[in-house]
Design an enzyme around this catalytic site. Sequence first.
Site, PDB file in Angstrom:
ATOM      1  N   SER A 245     -56.861  -9.674   4.290  1.00  0.00           N
ATOM      2  CA  SER A 245     -56.141  -9.352   3.052  1.00  0.00           C
ATOM      3  C   SER A 245     -56.682  -8.128   2.337  1.00  0.00           C
ATOM      4  CB  SER A 245     -56.183 -10.557   2.108  1.00  0.00           C
ATOM      5  OG  SER A 245     -55.482 -11.645   2.675  1.00  0.00           O
TER       6      SER A 245
ATOM      7  N   GLU B 182    -109.249  30.659  24.886  1.00  0.00           N
ATOM      8  CA  GLU B 182    -108.254  31.166  25.822  1.00  0.00           C
ATOM      9  C   GLU B 182    -108.399  32.646  26.166  1.00  0.00           C
ATOM     10  OE1 GLU B 182    -105.662  29.234  27.336  1.00  0.00           O
ATOM     11  OE2 GLU B 182    -107.098  27.752  26.614  1.00  0.00           O
TER      12      GLU B 182
END
Length: 761
Positions: free
Chosen positions: A397, A127
């Site tokens: 229940s 780069e």
Amino acid sequence: MKPSSPLRPYHPVNPALQSSKEPKAIQEAGFKAAVVIWAVLRWTFRLLTLAILLLLGLAGGAYAGLYYSFENLPDISRLEFYAPVETTEILDANGKLLYQMHGEENRKVIALHEIPAKVQRAVISAEDGRFYEHYGVDPIGLLRALKVNFNQGETVQGGSSITQQVVKNMFLTPERTIPRKLAEMWMAIEVEKRYSKAQILELYLNQVYWGHNAYGIEAASQNYFGKSAKQLNLAEGSLLAGILTGPELYSPYHSPKLAKQRQKLTLQRMVEVGFISPEEAEQTGQTPLKYPGIKAGVMKHPYYTSYVMAMLKQNYGNSLALKRGMRVHTAMNTDWQVQGEKMLTQYIQQRRGNRISEGALVAIENDTGLVRAIVGGTDYKKSQFNRAWQARRQPGSAFKPFVYLTAFARGYKPEHIEVDEPIQYRRGSYLWKPKNYAGGHSGAMTLQRALEFSNNIIAVKMADRVGNGNVVETAHRLGIRSPLQSVLSLALGPSEVTPLEMASAYSSIARGGSYLEPTPILWIEDRHGNIIEDNRHRTPEQVYSQEACSKLIKVMKGVIERGTAPQARLGRPAAGKTGTTSDHKDAWFVGFTPQISAAVWIGNDRPVPMYGYATGGHLSAPLWARFMRYTHAKLKVRDFEFAKGNLPLLAGVALDDEQSHYNMGYERMNKSLPESTIEHDPFAEIDPFLINPNALEEPIDQAVPMKLPAISIDPGKPVKTLSGQPAAPSAPPKNQKIIQELDQLIQELDRLEVPVEPKSQ
């Protein structure tokens, strides 16, 4: 002879005067030429002056414009506070990765010193070969890149420096204009003045895009090689550097040959710069590379992990959860989670023939309130719906303990007696007649036996005694967060709740009435390692009476020891409650030991009845017991500090309604009960052929109140039923032996049953 013309004076001829007309013409022509030349020069000068002035004006305007533009550029000092979008990691209790959360950018920031030096040099070579020599802008590198790219016929080297790329990606737009390029160069120079090369390179390596939603070298390394950037070698690093010019085009997953070519060009450039020798470049280029495939998005234990993700988004929002790089350490016990997933899936598969397709399981550690396991279904790939915390179903229940706890907190005792008898409630034009699960009535019995055998009539009566509003408050205090309807049938569990809520509320009971918000998170660190949430040392809040919880726990122990859930026995102190809803649509068992609370729900996503012995005691309790035995295998046997020992069968003590100023809100339907309905059926809840009417209401034309005298019971004498016969709350029924034999037979059939796979549509 003609006369001669008059004489004229004589003038001698002068040659110069004779030729004077020609020089005069020449002079006139020269003068005219001079005038033209002067005019041309004059206008040329004027035009040049005007042009110069125009150019100076344009230059000044351009300079002023650029200066103004530069003055309004972003402040590069923001780099000091730059926090890039970073992936959030979710870890289990042992620090192993479960999932990575991210939005559009998958990034994990890594320090420069952790990246191998040769990998750094590979990126610099590809780069910006003169990165350590220029001051932000490299004219020589730009010209060389143009030449190389022209010779190669493709983009081999970039013209912008690494610093320019950092500036462009972080501050500027991607447009290609001269002012933007000039601004980029100016800012790059300013960045180089303020920050070191190491800082700039670290920013670049963590910010640049590497393809496949990977930003930064750490995410790229994980994507392409399945390991951290810390472990990259030169061959891998040079390939990553090579594909930076066009990561989607040169990705080895898209084109391995092009990726390899880019790697060789990078190695050649490293030789040119002097980072490696030609021999090393040749050897590196021949190193084989393996690409394991992109594993981003693979979620381990998805039911638990998705629950954690939902909590993060709820508490921190998407921005923090997805973009701020948090490390979330969860409380998940991997061993328990794995076993819970296997047990639930196998258990449901074995009962497909009973029209059972789904289930859920939640386990909470009582001492800490940490959610250790969540199983929200049988197959996350087929359904991402997490039934453990997203599905609201009627608890049946299993809701009754909240009624009895409310009663115990108001002075009622397990030995107090209430009568199971036919009753009805009138509310306007509606009449509701609660019924027991198995039908019939048992007469007088203690509250202890009523809860152990899940009697509906007495539960409704107790809710009437203490007030539905107080029962709702009790449930909410303990951890129920879903809205609860204050209806006549509240005690029978008609309001929908989640398994997580039930496990949390029962865990509060197990702690003696102290509440801890259930959480799957141990602690959370930000990207810098600072702890932003810590749940490891929380203090519970006392929200209910410990004495009342002690009474309830002792009674709930009896549910397992001699009540509706014998299949939930663990061989150690444990308490719990079964729950079965109308038409067998939901089967529950929720229970706890001193260490762990767990809830098991079994049913279907569509509320359709299950077939066979589909009750909480028969269907859910065995799975609960299997899971709890596994989780407690390495835990010491403990009893509840404030509720030690089992509660024996208690002798009945009468309730003094006159002293308590209780006015019953129901009407008794019979003055006397037939002899056959007095005896109590201890397995009344698990009759597979009868429906539990949670809220049956019948319209009537007229409401005629019935006032019957309250039953008078002498605490010192044996309790009698309304018919005058002695009541025996603990006496076994005549048909108990037959029911037990049927129960054993059905269990044998379950073990022999071949799993039935659902047919494809």
